[in-house]
Enzyme design. Structure first.
Site, PDB file in Angstrom:
ATOM      1  N   SER A  90      93.612  53.941  -8.386  1.00 30.90           N
ATOM      2  CA  SER A  90      93.267  52.516  -8.419  1.00 30.90           C
ATOM      3  C   SER A  90      92.836  51.934  -7.081  1.00 30.90           C
ATOM      4  O   SER A  90      92.421  50.773  -7.037  1.00 30.90           O
ATOM      5  CB  SER A  90      94.443  51.713  -8.972  1.00 30.90           C
ATOM      6  OG  SER A  90      94.488  51.848 -10.370  1.00 30.90           O
ATOM      7  N   SER A 126      95.581  45.294 -15.639  1.00 30.17           N
ATOM      8  CA  SER A 126      94.833  45.857 -16.755  1.00 30.17           C
ATOM      9  C   SER A 126      93.588  46.570 -16.245  1.00 30.17           C
ATOM     10  O   SER A 126      92.704  45.959 -15.642  1.00 30.17           O
ATOM     11  CB  SER A 126      94.425  44.769 -17.749  1.00 30.17           C
ATOM     12  OG  SER A 126      93.598  45.306 -18.763  1.00 30.17           O
TER      13      SER A 126
END
Length: 422
Positions: free
Chosen positions: A110, A216
């Site tokens: 991420s 998300s």
């Protein structure tokens, strides 16, 4: 692709949220002690005794592999544009016993989001969109209620959109299903971003847009699609053109469907009853703009220094980057693709990330003058209890300059990382 389900919903492992080091629920595993090697490369007098800021960072890397739950760890600390220390511990390839190289490549998970959000902010500066534009304006018909969801809400995770990686098809639930993923075809499946978004929007949203915070990955798949819509080129191409090439991040790539990692790199493993399984290779399209990047500690630190040093964004967009919302943890806040976390010595900025068998930490000071980038390889399916504290210890000791991380600082750091999206 099948990922991890754990008992506690908030602790579910998905891309960027404990995915790299989550424990299997009820799985039977065998403790494996990898061969260990240690390498350190101080940079001149500033790196003497491998003590950035007076800290024995070498010991912190050793902590990642001491209990056998991780095969490798390596890191670099930079200050004022120069490396003050880098080192590595563990084994990069269990089959050959090759020691870890501190300049090796790894999957960053991420941390990719920080690159993607930077490109979106550059497009804002160019007048191609506004942060408060509704998603529907640029991607019509793709997202239910897209007229009420802004670009800003995608980037700071306040859209309420369901995280596609929380869909059961992306979990492994136990050792048997982990083995099925390791040996099966889903590991190699090719996904289009539209498919990933469709999985996310098929579920009810967590909350109405702007009425809460929930990490998300669907948000960033949409951000990548926005980049393509506005530029006519893939988000990977734009990240490479706007960030990678200008900063000479020569070991940073954002793959399409290439399954391997080129150049020197550590291997990732799943812990199975019959022994470790090499899971380095898989189809990264499952991560897309939410987390498919590959880099090195040196490249990540240079990116952080440029981003927070004001070299990539104008002052107006730099301010937007750091305009945060609370994550629900008292120690962390989320901006636009970057997190602000307090590890006990004031606010630091960056992101962490994870993929099966990979973990990443990139944090530094708000002025871009000091940062640490860390990669480690926890066994997918292993107990992660010791690794979380080790991650925080590296951040606390190298960035805060403490000789030892106080229990309260470790607790604050763990809370911050979980709140920021791990």
């Amino acid at each position: 692709m099948t990922l991890v389900r754990t008992h506690a919903p908030r602790r579910r492992a998905r891309l960027g949220i404990r995915l790299a080091s989550a424990a299997l629920a009820g799985a039977t595993v065998v403790a494996l002690a990898p061969a260990t090697a240690m390498a350190a490369e101080p940079a001149g007098a500033a790196g003497a005794e491998a003590r950035p800021g007076g800290v024995d960072a070498r010991a912190e890397l050793e902590a990642f592999i001491a209990d056998g739950s991780s095969t490798a760890a390596f890191a670099e600390v930079r200050q004022n544009g120069r490396r003050v220390w880098r080192g590595a511990a563990g084994t990069s390839d269990l089959a050959t016993g090759q020691p870890v190289r501190p300049d090796g490549r790894f999957r960053i998970g991420s941390v990719t989001k920080s690159f993607v959000s930077t490109v979106v902010l550059q497009l804002v500066a160019e007048g191609r969109l506004r942060l408060d534009d509704p998603v529907e304006r640029h991607l019509p018909g793709l997202v239910p209620n897209g007229g009420a969801i802004s670009v800003r809400q995608l980037l700071n995770h306040t859209s309420g959109l369901f995280d596609y990686l929380e869909d059961p098809r992306f979990f492994y639930r136990d050792e048997a299903s982990l083995r099925d993923w390791v040996r099966g075809s889903s590991r190699w499946q090719d996904y289009r971003p539209e498919q990933l978004v469709a999985v996310g929007v098929a579920h009810p949203p967590y909350f109405a847009p702007g009425q809460g915070w929930h990490y998300s990955n669907t948000n960033y798949v949409l951000a990548g699609m926005l980049i393509r819509k506005l530029t006519g080129k893939s988000w990977q191409s734009e990240v490479e053109r706007r960030i990678v090439k200008p900063l000479h991040l020569d070991d940073t790539v954002f793959p399409r469907s290439e399954t391997g990692v080129r150049g020197p790199h550590t291997h990732a493993y799943a812990k199975l009853a019959e022994g470790p399984a090499d899971i380095t290779r898989f189809n990264p399209t499952v991560a897309d703009a939410a987390g498919n990047g590959i880099s090195t500690p040196a490249d990540l630190n240079r990116f952080h220094a440029a981003l927070f040093g004001g070299r990539l964004l104008r002052p107006a967009e730099q301010a937007e980057l750091k305009r945060t919302v609370p994550t629900g943890s008292g120690h962390s806040f989320y901006g636009l693709g970057v997190a602000q976390a307090d590890f006990g010595c004031g606010p630091l900025w960056g992101h962490d990330g994870g993929l099966p068998g990979w973990g990443t930490l990139l944090f530094g000071t708000a002025d871009g003058k000091r940062q640490v980038a860390l990669s480690y390889n926890p066994y997918a399916g292993a107990d992660p209890s010791g690794l979380d504290a080790a991650v925080v210890n590296v951040a606390v000791k190298t960035l805060c300059g403490g000789a030892a991380a106080a229990p309260a600082d470790v607790a604050a750091g763990l809370s911050a990382l979980r709140g920021a999206g791990r």
